[in-house]
Scaffold this motif. Structure first.
Motif, PDB file in Angstrom:
ATOM      1  N   GLY A   1       0.778  -1.220   0.000  1.00 43.67           N
ATOM      2  CA  GLY A   1       0.000   0.000   0.000  1.00 43.67           C
ATOM      3  C   GLY A   1       0.813   1.275   0.000  1.00 43.67           C
ATOM      4  O   GLY A   1       0.251   2.368  -0.086  1.00 43.67           O
ATOM      5  N   ARG A   2       2.135   1.166   0.080  1.00 45.62           N
ATOM      6  CA  ARG A   2       2.973   2.363   0.200  1.00 45.62           C
ATOM      7  C   ARG A   2       4.129   2.430  -0.792  1.00 45.62           C
ATOM      8  O   ARG A   2       4.412   3.493  -1.323  1.00 45.62           O
ATOM      9  CB  ARG A   2       3.564   2.467   1.610  1.00 45.62           C
ATOM     10  CG  ARG A   2       2.557   2.634   2.682  1.00 45.62           C
ATOM     11  CD  ARG A   2       1.938   3.990   2.609  1.00 45.62           C
ATOM     12  NE  ARG A   2       0.979   4.134   3.702  1.00 45.62           N
ATOM     13  CZ  ARG A   2       0.039   5.019   3.709  1.00 45.62           C
ATOM     14  NH1 ARG A   2      -0.092   5.846   2.711  1.00 45.62           N
ATOM     15  NH2 ARG A   2      -0.807   5.102   4.714  1.00 45.62           N
ATOM     16  N   ARG A   3       4.816   1.293  -1.004  1.00 42.16           N
ATOM     17  CA  ARG A   3       6.036   1.403  -1.792  1.00 42.16           C
ATOM     18  C   ARG A   3       6.502   0.046  -2.296  1.00 42.16           C
ATOM     19  O   ARG A   3       6.430  -0.945  -1.585  1.00 42.16           O
ATOM     20  CB  ARG A   3       7.126   1.983  -0.907  1.00 42.16           C
ATOM     21  CG  ARG A   3       8.457   2.118  -1.546  1.00 42.16           C
ATOM     22  CD  ARG A   3       9.368   2.885  -0.605  1.00 42.16           C
ATOM     23  NE  ARG A   3      10.693   2.910  -1.124  1.00 42.16           N
ATOM     24  CZ  ARG A   3      11.759   2.599  -0.427  1.00 42.16           C
ATOM     25  NH1 ARG A   3      11.668   2.251   0.816  1.00 42.16           N
ATOM     26  NH2 ARG A   3      12.932   2.659  -0.982  1.00 42.16           N
ATOM     27  N   VAL A   4       7.010   0.055  -3.539  1.00 37.26           N
ATOM     28  CA  VAL A   4       7.703  -1.115  -4.071  1.00 37.26           C
ATOM     29  C   VAL A   4       8.927  -0.606  -4.825  1.00 37.26           C
ATOM     30  O   VAL A   4       8.842   0.357  -5.587  1.00 37.26           O
ATOM     31  CB  VAL A   4       6.800  -1.998  -4.963  1.00 37.26           C
ATOM     32  CG1 VAL A   4       6.280  -1.251  -6.188  1.00 37.26           C
ATOM     33  CG2 VAL A   4       7.519  -3.274  -5.374  1.00 37.26           C
ATOM     34  N   ARG A   5      10.067  -1.230  -4.536  1.00 41.98           N
ATOM     35  CA  ARG A   5      11.320  -0.870  -5.219  1.00 41.98           C
ATOM     36  C   ARG A   5      11.849  -2.096  -5.944  1.00 41.98           C
ATOM     37  O   ARG A   5      11.960  -3.172  -5.374  1.00 41.98           O
ATOM     38  CB  ARG A   5      12.369  -0.383  -4.229  1.00 41.98           C
ATOM     39  CG  ARG A   5      13.704  -0.090  -4.931  1.00 41.98           C
ATOM     40  CD  ARG A   5      14.747   0.444  -3.985  1.00 41.98           C
ATOM     41  NE  ARG A   5      14.476   1.859  -3.756  1.00 41.98           N
ATOM     42  CZ  ARG A   5      15.305   2.658  -3.099  1.00 41.98           C
ATOM     43  NH1 ARG A   5      16.433   2.192  -2.582  1.00 41.98           N
ATOM     44  NH2 ARG A   5      15.004   3.926  -2.945  1.00 41.98           N
ATOM     45  N   PHE A   6      12.202  -1.879  -7.214  1.00 41.35           N
ATOM     46  CA  PHE A   6      12.748  -2.915  -8.071  1.00 41.35           C
ATOM     47  C   PHE A   6      14.208  -2.591  -8.370  1.00 41.35           C
ATOM     48  O   PHE A   6      14.512  -1.484  -8.819  1.00 41.35           O
ATOM     49  CB  PHE A   6      11.989  -2.967  -9.397  1.00 41.35           C
ATOM     50  CG  PHE A   6      10.516  -3.223  -9.272  1.00 41.35           C
ATOM     51  CD1 PHE A   6      10.026  -4.516  -9.245  1.00 41.35           C
ATOM     52  CD2 PHE A   6       9.612  -2.169  -9.203  1.00 41.35           C
ATOM     53  CE1 PHE A   6       8.660  -4.757  -9.165  1.00 41.35           C
ATOM     54  CE2 PHE A   6       8.249  -2.399  -9.116  1.00 41.35           C
ATOM     55  CZ  PHE A   6       7.777  -3.702  -9.095  1.00 41.35           C
ATOM     56  N   ARG A   7      15.114  -3.547  -8.166  1.00 38.31           N
ATOM     57  CA  ARG A   7      16.537  -3.394  -8.478  1.00 38.31           C
ATOM     58  C   ARG A   7      16.785  -3.947  -9.874  1.00 38.31           C
ATOM     59  O   ARG A   7      16.431  -5.085 -10.181  1.00 38.31           O
ATOM     60  CB  ARG A   7      17.363  -4.154  -7.449  1.00 38.31           C
ATOM     61  CG  ARG A   7      18.848  -4.196  -7.679  1.00 38.31           C
ATOM     62  CD  ARG A   7      19.587  -2.901  -7.522  1.00 38.31           C
ATOM     63  NE  ARG A   7      19.309  -2.187  -6.290  1.00 38.31           N
ATOM     64  CZ  ARG A   7      19.777  -0.973  -6.019  1.00 38.31           C
ATOM     65  NH1 ARG A   7      20.564  -0.360  -6.884  1.00 38.31           N
ATOM     66  NH2 ARG A   7      19.470  -0.372  -4.900  1.00 38.31           N
ATOM     67  N   PHE A   8      17.391  -3.149 -10.755  1.00 39.74           N
ATOM     68  CA  PHE A   8      17.662  -3.587 -12.131  1.00 39.74           C
ATOM     69  C   PHE A   8      18.655  -4.744 -12.178  1.00 39.74           C
ATOM     70  O   PHE A   8      19.627  -4.773 -11.453  1.00 39.74           O
ATOM     71  CB  PHE A   8      18.239  -2.434 -12.965  1.00 39.74           C
ATOM     72  CG  PHE A   8      17.243  -1.381 -13.303  1.00 39.74           C
ATOM     73  CD1 PHE A   8      16.158  -1.654 -14.104  1.00 39.74           C
ATOM     74  CD2 PHE A   8      17.398  -0.096 -12.814  1.00 39.74           C
ATOM     75  CE1 PHE A   8      15.227  -0.678 -14.414  1.00 39.74           C
ATOM     76  CE2 PHE A   8      16.482   0.900 -13.110  1.00 39.74           C
ATOM     77  CZ  PHE A   8      15.393   0.607 -13.913  1.00 39.74           C
ATOM     78  N   ARG A   9      18.385  -5.690 -13.089  1.00 34.88           N
ATOM     79  CA  ARG A   9      19.317  -6.769 -13.437  1.00 34.88           C
ATOM     80  C   ARG A   9      19.704  -6.690 -14.911  1.00 34.88           C
ATOM     81  O   ARG A   9      20.713  -7.240 -15.321  1.00 34.88           O
ATOM     82  CB  ARG A   9      18.694  -8.135 -13.146  1.00 34.88           C
ATOM     83  CG  ARG A   9      18.468  -8.385 -11.652  1.00 34.88           C
ATOM     84  CD  ARG A   9      17.964  -9.785 -11.356  1.00 34.88           C
ATOM     85  NE  ARG A   9      16.641 -10.009 -11.922  1.00 34.88           N
ATOM     86  CZ  ARG A   9      16.330 -10.962 -12.796  1.00 34.88           C
ATOM     87  NH1 ARG A   9      17.229 -11.837 -13.193  1.00 34.88           N
ATOM     88  NH2 ARG A   9      15.104 -11.088 -13.250  1.00 34.88           N
ATOM     89  N   ALA A  10      18.892  -6.048 -15.719  1.00 38.16           N
ATOM     90  CA  ALA A  10      19.158  -5.864 -17.147  1.00 38.16           C
ATOM     91  C   ALA A  10      18.259  -4.726 -17.623  1.00 38.16           C
ATOM     92  O   ALA A  10      17.244  -4.449 -16.977  1.00 38.16           O
ATOM     93  CB  ALA A  10      18.838  -7.155 -17.918  1.00 38.16           C
ATOM     94  N   PRO A  11      18.643  -4.080 -18.694  1.00 40.94           N
ATOM     95  CA  PRO A  11      19.737  -4.354 -19.611  1.00 40.94           C
ATOM     96  C   PRO A  11      21.094  -3.961 -19.040  1.00 40.94           C
ATOM     97  O   PRO A  11      21.187  -3.298 -18.000  1.00 40.94           O
ATOM     98  CB  PRO A  11      19.398  -3.511 -20.842  1.00 40.94           C
ATOM     99  CG  PRO A  11      18.375  -2.537 -20.422  1.00 40.94           C
ATOM    100  CD  PRO A  11      17.786  -2.994 -19.139  1.00 40.94           C
TER     101      PRO A  11
END
Length: 165
Positions: free
Chosen positions: A68-78
């Motif tokens: 309900g507040r936050r989602v963080r995605f760490r890049f793996r590609a490109p």
């Protein structure tokens, strides 16, 4: 090259309603991601820390998630994308709720060219269309719908339309 790319929109809606849109990402009833016209955001598990996936050639892992507040995605590609992108939901001091998407990364190697020439224009169009979807979901209308630039339309044609996947 350091990249800081921000998209946000204020909605006359409760924080819980906006947060529910973020919580639905990659689910069967995802009402935020513009998957009808862009590669779908897909994860190998329900939205939670450790789930991996992406959209199109962009791959990432869920690094942080506060429902309900936050989602963080760490890049793996490109290759050359060293950083993250995240969606946050916060109350607006003047009323309503702000939905914010932040992409922060160091672009190196091939991303020195691919980010500004290919990914940034496509990213910006996709994000504005996602915010349009949120606005429509929360208010029933879109005050000023996003319009794709001629360059973005050309990129989509050259890359096979980037239609539903």
């Amino acid at each position: 090259m350091d990249v800081y790319n921000l998209h946000e929109r204020r909605f006359p809606a409760e924080t819980e309603r906006v947060g529910a849109l973020v919580d639905g990402l990659s689910g069967a009833d995802d009402r935020l991601w513009p998957r009808d016209d862009w590669p779908g955001l897909r994860l190998d598990a329900p939205l939670a820390v450790g789930a991996s996936g992406g959209h199109g050639p962009v791959r990432y892992t869920v690094e942080e998630y506060v429902p309900g507040r936050r989602v963080r995605f760490r890049f793996r590609a490109p290759r050359g994308f060293d950083g993250f992108h995240e969606l946050t939901v916060r109350p607006d001091p003047s009323g309503g709720t702000v939905l914010r998407h932040l992409l922060a990364m160091h672009a190196g190697g091939p991303a020195l060219l691919t980010w500004p020439l290919v990914f940034r224009p496509l990213h910006d169009a996709l994000l504005e269309e996602a915010l349009d979807r949120a606005e429509h979901e929360l208010t029933g209308t879109v005050r000023a719908p996003a319009r794709r630039s001629a360059y973005t339309r050309l990129l989509r044609r050259l890359l096979g339309g980037l239609g539903r996947r």
